[in-house]
Design a protein around this motif. Sequence first.
Motif, short mmCIF file in Angstrom:
data_model
loop_
_atom_site.label_atom_id
_atom_site.label_comp_id
_atom_site.label_asym_id
_atom_site.label_seq_id
_atom_site.Cartn_x
_atom_site.Cartn_y
_atom_site.Cartn_z
N ARG A 197 0.85 -1.19 0.00
CA ARG A 197 0.00 0.00 0.00
C ARG A 197 0.89 1.24 0.00
N SER A 198 0.59 2.16 -0.90
CA SER A 198 1.48 3.29 -1.12
C SER A 198 1.68 4.14 0.12
N GLU A 199 0.61 4.36 0.90
CA GLU A 199 0.76 5.23 2.06
C GLU A 199 1.71 4.62 3.09
N LEU A 200 1.80 3.29 3.12
CA LEU A 200 2.76 2.63 4.01
C LEU A 200 4.16 2.66 3.43
N ALA A 201 4.27 2.39 2.13
CA ALA A 201 5.58 2.39 1.48
C ALA A 201 6.27 3.73 1.62
#
Length: 391
Positions: free
Chosen positions: A174-178
């Motif tokens: 998930r981009s927000e985590l990456a």
Amino acid sequence: MALDRRRRDGRRPTVSLVVAVYGVADYLPAFLTSLDAQDYPHDRLEVVLVLDGACDDSPAISQDWAARTDLRTQVIHIENGGQGRARNTGLEQAAGEWVGFPDPDDELDPAFISTLIGARDERAGMVIGRTLIRQRGRVYPHPLDFRFHRGVRTIDVRQSPDVVQLSTHEVLVRSELAQRCRFPEDREAPTFEDGMFIGRLRVMSPLCVVVPDAVYYYNKRAAGDSAVQTAWDKPGRYIEQFTDRYLPYLEETGAAPWAQQTVLYDLGWYFGVVDRGEAPDIPGLSTRHEALVRRLVEQLDAESIRRAPWPHLSAAARARMLLWKGEEAVAIIASGRVTSLYTQDAVTESAAPARYWGRACGYVDHGDGAERECPLALCVRLPEQARQPHL
């Protein structure tokens, strides 16, 4: 879990693939062709090529492909700074809701992206595809392939610490985590940038989905010149890999059981290389490395060492680590008999020093002497064959 959760607007999420490109001209065309062949909607798929300096025709190949492909593509030129810096640069520009980091000398099955996205779980921060290794015309499973034997599953690593994940090439995050994880950018430690990234991710999101039908082909170079393959010849593999990777990794993850098993999995390769005499002969390296291995083992639980399920982490390696942990005696058992006895002090006349890279860590006796003198009631018992990983 549902296998194809759509967005509320009915469209599947956007996916960005961030690719650090350096010195892969011989392999890049096949990789790019595998991106063109993805059956995921191309208007939902973005490719961010980060050209990490030029040492061959990779920049020209990338630019030519970007001009031809129907995939949304960004080509970013930076001075050579290493894979971690290149990926972080691409990650800052990636627009997808999910992001992946495939390597440009490998290939993706045409259904790789669509299968991963179709298996995603709204609770999990990462979906993991299945790596198959290709070399000299053969295809064989990765050593961690056991994770996929029970099909698509959502796994909580707090409950299944043996589900080790060391690479980012076959995952979507998930981009927000990456964006909050990032890769290390120092270059003295030759590997484990991915391990640090995954460790940070798992602290925030311990659930992952394993997806056996999402196949990623890791092309093991016959020339043996990949970064992973050449790392064993570098001093940084034996020093900075510990000071800048493993030790900070355990600190950042709170030495969680899954983090300890990740480190033990990697340590198994070290014991193999050192015990076979394949480590580089550099003055002073063995002394510094052995001290760092001991320091790392201090951060591991004895129970984690005893229960480590990795076949390449031999019983002899685990016994030596347990001596470093202060155990007085460790018996290795096979077919109900003691085959080797490791002790802090010599207990038989035939005992020999037990060593790691030439430095003694106790004594060992094999065969009849070990069976006869073993104080079974007082020592740790280790099976000669590692237990099966727990899923």
